[in-house]
Design a protein around this motif. Sequence first.
Motif, PDB file in Angstrom:
ATOM      1  N   SER A 210      29.859  39.761  27.188  1.00 27.69           N
ATOM      2  CA  SER A 210      30.837  38.892  27.854  1.00 27.69           C
ATOM      3  C   SER A 210      32.116  39.683  28.089  1.00 27.69           C
ATOM      4  CB  SER A 210      31.134  37.667  26.990  1.00 27.69           C
ATOM      5  OG  SER A 210      29.958  36.906  26.795  1.00 27.69           O
ATOM      6  N   ILE A 211      32.692  39.484  29.281  1.00 36.44           N
ATOM      7  CA  ILE A 211      33.868  40.257  29.673  1.00 36.44           C
ATOM      8  C   ILE A 211      34.990  39.289  30.045  1.00 36.44           C
ATOM      9  CG2 ILE A 211      34.753  42.076  31.170  1.00 36.44           C
ATOM     10  CD1 ILE A 211      32.383  42.996  29.551  1.00 36.44           C
ATOM     11  N   ILE A 212      36.166  39.513  29.452  1.00 36.19           N
ATOM     12  CA  ILE A 212      37.352  38.731  29.812  1.00 36.19           C
ATOM     13  C   ILE A 212      38.217  39.607  30.714  1.00 36.19           C
ATOM     14  CG2 ILE A 212      39.387  37.513  28.965  1.00 36.19           C
ATOM     15  CD1 ILE A 212      37.913  37.094  26.320  1.00 36.19           C
ATOM     16  N   LEU A 213      38.416  39.150  31.958  1.00 36.11           N
ATOM     17  CA  LEU A 213      39.163  39.938  32.943  1.00 36.11           C
ATOM     18  C   LEU A 213      40.435  39.234  33.396  1.00 36.11           C
ATOM     19  CD1 LEU A 213      36.264  41.271  35.199  1.00 36.11           C
ATOM     20  CD2 LEU A 213      37.688  42.597  33.641  1.00 36.11           C
ATOM     21  N   ASN A 214      40.902  38.282  32.652  1.00 38.08           N
ATOM     22  CA  ASN A 214      42.082  37.522  33.069  1.00 38.08           C
ATOM     23  C   ASN A 214      43.312  38.409  33.210  1.00 38.08           C
ATOM     24  OD1 ASN A 214      40.640  35.137  33.091  1.00 38.08           O
ATOM     25  ND2 ASN A 214      41.103  34.675  30.946  1.00 38.08           N
ATOM     26  N   ASN A 215      44.138  38.055  34.210  1.00 36.09           N
ATOM     27  CA  ASN A 215      45.422  38.726  34.426  1.00 36.09           C
ATOM     28  C   ASN A 215      45.282  40.219  34.661  1.00 36.09           C
ATOM     29  OD1 ASN A 215      47.003  36.312  34.036  1.00 36.09           O
ATOM     30  ND2 ASN A 215      46.573  36.500  31.853  1.00 36.09           N
ATOM     31  N   ASN A 216      44.374  40.537  35.583  1.00 33.70           N
ATOM     32  CA  ASN A 216      44.244  41.913  36.061  1.00 33.70           C
ATOM     33  C   ASN A 216      44.395  41.904  37.586  1.00 33.70           C
ATOM     34  OD1 ASN A 216      43.388  44.020  33.911  1.00 33.70           O
ATOM     35  ND2 ASN A 216      42.252  42.171  33.375  1.00 33.70           N
ATOM     36  N   PRO A 217      45.139  42.854  38.163  1.00 33.02           N
ATOM     37  CA  PRO A 217      45.354  42.886  39.618  1.00 33.02           C
ATOM     38  C   PRO A 217      44.188  43.552  40.347  1.00 33.02           C
ATOM     39  CG  PRO A 217      46.588  44.659  38.603  1.00 33.02           C
ATOM     40  CD  PRO A 217      45.915  43.913  37.472  1.00 33.02           C
ATOM     41  N   VAL A 218      43.066  42.870  40.385  1.00 30.86           N
ATOM     42  CA  VAL A 218      41.853  43.464  40.956  1.00 30.86           C
ATOM     43  C   VAL A 218      42.019  43.629  42.472  1.00 30.86           C
ATOM     44  CG1 VAL A 218      39.365  43.173  41.265  1.00 30.86           C
ATOM     45  CG2 VAL A 218      40.475  42.420  39.144  1.00 30.86           C
ATOM     46  N   VAL A 219      41.626  44.793  42.964  1.00 29.52           N
ATOM     47  CA  VAL A 219      41.609  45.019  44.405  1.00 29.52           C
ATOM     48  C   VAL A 219      40.359  44.350  44.971  1.00 29.52           C
ATOM     49  CG1 VAL A 219      41.486  46.729  46.242  1.00 29.52           C
ATOM     50  CG2 VAL A 219      42.899  47.170  44.226  1.00 29.52           C
ATOM     51  N   CYS A 220      40.561  43.303  45.724  1.00 27.04           N
ATOM     52  CA  CYS A 220      39.433  42.526  46.248  1.00 27.04           C
ATOM     53  C   CYS A 220      39.033  43.081  47.620  1.00 27.04           C
ATOM     54  CB  CYS A 220      39.807  41.048  46.341  1.00 27.04           C
ATOM     55  SG  CYS A 220      40.211  40.297  44.754  1.00 27.04           S
ATOM     56  N   ASP A 221      38.397  44.237  47.597  1.00 20.82           N
ATOM     57  CA  ASP A 221      37.949  44.848  48.842  1.00 20.82           C
ATOM     58  C   ASP A 221      36.437  44.994  48.818  1.00 20.82           C
ATOM     59  OD1 ASP A 221      37.486  46.913  47.110  1.00 20.82           O
ATOM     60  OD2 ASP A 221      39.001  48.264  47.949  1.00 20.82           O
ATOM     61  N   CYS A 222      35.916  45.813  49.726  1.00 18.90           N
ATOM     62  CA  CYS A 222      34.465  45.916  49.855  1.00 18.90           C
ATOM     63  C   CYS A 222      33.787  46.462  48.602  1.00 18.90           C
ATOM     64  CB  CYS A 222      34.116  46.788  51.060  1.00 18.90           C
ATOM     65  SG  CYS A 222      34.679  48.497  50.925  1.00 18.90           S
ATOM     66  N   LYS A 223      34.523  47.207  47.777  1.00 20.31           N
ATOM     67  CA  LYS A 223      33.934  47.752  46.548  1.00 20.31           C
ATOM     68  C   LYS A 223      33.644  46.671  45.524  1.00 20.31           C
ATOM     69  CE  LYS A 223      36.160  52.270  47.093  1.00 20.31           C
ATOM     70  NZ  LYS A 223      36.875  51.956  48.320  1.00 20.31           N
ATOM     71  N   LEU A 224      34.218  45.503  45.733  1.00 20.05           N
ATOM     72  CA  LEU A 224      33.983  44.388  44.815  1.00 20.05           C
ATOM     73  C   LEU A 224      32.824  43.511  45.292  1.00 20.05           C
ATOM     74  CD1 LEU A 224      35.437  43.379  42.218  1.00 20.05           C
ATOM     75  CD2 LEU A 224      36.644  41.749  43.674  1.00 20.05           C
ATOM     76  N   PHE A 225      32.184  43.910  46.366  1.00 20.86           N
ATOM     77  CA  PHE A 225      31.157  43.077  46.990  1.00 20.86           C
ATOM     78  C   PHE A 225      30.024  42.729  46.014  1.00 20.86           C
ATOM     79  CE2 PHE A 225      27.012  43.113  49.200  1.00 20.86           C
ATOM     80  CZ  PHE A 225      27.120  41.891  49.835  1.00 20.86           C
TER      81      PHE A 225
END
Length: 648
Positions: A210-225
């Motif tokens: 399980s991964i907690i990723l809250n409050n991270n400025p994720v770059v929501c681009d094609c690499k997140l597809f």
Amino acid sequence: MSELRLEAGIFSNFLKLMELRIVRSGMRAVPADLVRGSRSLFFLSLEDNLLTELPGEMLYQQRDLRTLSLARNRLRSLPYKLFTMIWTLTKLDLSENAIEFLPNNIFEENQSLRTLNLNHNNLQQLEPELLKPMYNLVKLSLAHNVLASVDLAAFADYSELKSVDLSHNVITQLSDSELNLKINAKFDLSNNNISKLFLENLDPIVGEASIILNNNPVVCDCKLFNFVRVLKEPNFARRFYLDHAFCGAPASLSDKLLSTVTVDELICELDTPPCPEHCACTLRPAAARLELDCPAAPSELPPLAPLNATSVHLRLHTVPDDLAALPPEVRLVDISGLGLTVAPRTLSRLDNLTIDIRNNNLTIAPISLLKANAIIRLAGNRFECDCDHRDSIATLELYSTQLEDRAQLQCRNGDRVMRTPAERLCTMRNAIVLGSTMVALGLILAVVGLLAFRYSTEIRLVLRRYEVLDFLFEEPPDPTELEEQYDAFVSFTHRDDDFVQDELVPQLEGGRRPLRLCLHYRDWEIGGMIPEQIARSVSESRRTIVVMSREFLVSKWGRMEFRAAHALDRVILLLRGDVLSAAREDPELRAYLTSNTYVHADDPLVWDRVRDAVLRSRRPRPPAVPALPAPPAAPALTQPQPPLPLQS
């Protein structure tokens, strides 16, 4: 205490000492033999002191020590032999110090360690070899450090691991190998700087961590597809805590919750190369598509295979000469909003091409593109929907399956194109034209009728001049007129001889319809009685034309001829000069002028009016002819009056 100072060996050789706490004592140093020989010790706490370093032999041979707390001191480092031969140590608390570095072999003999707390230190990196010996580790706390990267895959063999707290660090990225961990542990990565998730081969089934990723400025681009795509898998989604995870970039998705992002929103802007010069390139992995925005069609496209793209959408700002010449990878050509009034033409098949011509100024259907089997987008154009453009509307209806937005197509008047059948366009126009024609015809007829009524006499004269429709204006003569020798007897005085001989006779006895005139100087018997010849001339003529001048008014024989003709209702007065005013002062003539025909010699249509008066049907003849009265005295002459119109 303000500052505790311990003597060497102060707690050494206490064979039954099991627990020792020296906390909040202000202690700045620890003797190396602090607990030497006290082999029963299993709990040691030196929390909340001012320790900056520890002697390497401080815990020598403490083989029963299970819990050690050095929290809330000022330690910057630890000697690599500090935990040597402490095989029973299960809990170690090093939190809230200033530790920047830990030797790789410092825990090599601590296989029993289950809880390690390193929160609130200054650790900059965590080498995999550091934790490798602790295969029984259950809880690892590394929060509030300055770790820039951690290889979570290093925990793959930690079967007992349940929790790893890496929150409040400066970790910037994660890989798919880290997210595919099979161990059932929770990794808290909240409040880091994770902007990139390199996720090429995510397995939504294998992973259990399980991964907690809250409050991270994720770059929501094609690499997140891939990540967003597999979030739809229930088994994968439940492993991630994203309630407060948001997008830090791009600007179009900034601050949007990661859990609400869709794959269609994920794009990447490509640099030059591979993007063609002067073009803007956008990779859209959800559609496996590369989108190009170029001033004109590029000569070469970027290779698609390395981008995992299979098609190209091309936005152009100038229309290409031949759409069929585009590379086969191009599936859509966008030429919308260019103000086009004429659609591109092609003679080749465009089976796999969509052409976006929305929001232009087209008024007719792009017939050649539709016949080439292209898919068309046409919304935002205003089409002419009238009878003259019936073929254009019929073409749109015929090829409607090729129109993606056919329901939005509009006519110039705002009607929907698909609700305006082509066969009705001319019916509507014809009805309008017919109605307008009928109204116009009615108006014309009304105007013509009004003019015909107003100028009926003039019209009749013109028609009679050219012998048109004579039967409408001339009835068969009265039976009593069948034996009459003349059409008209001309009565005049010798003062009007020149007018009669030079004008009247040539005009009335000439032309298309010559009249038979009775003239006294030509047709009377020489030596005959004048009254008898007057009576005979009047009787043998259909009409008597009286040339009335001032001389005629004072002529005894002229007045006799007038009365003879008037008695038979056959008089036509032809006025000369200013005789009208003088004639009106004569009671007999005034009574005649108010109810009978007269015409002035100055009238431009004088001869047509006289001829018409002679030939048209007249009122029935009176039954008896009264005796001729004596001629009255000549009336006094008065100032001449303008001629009256021809009356009857």
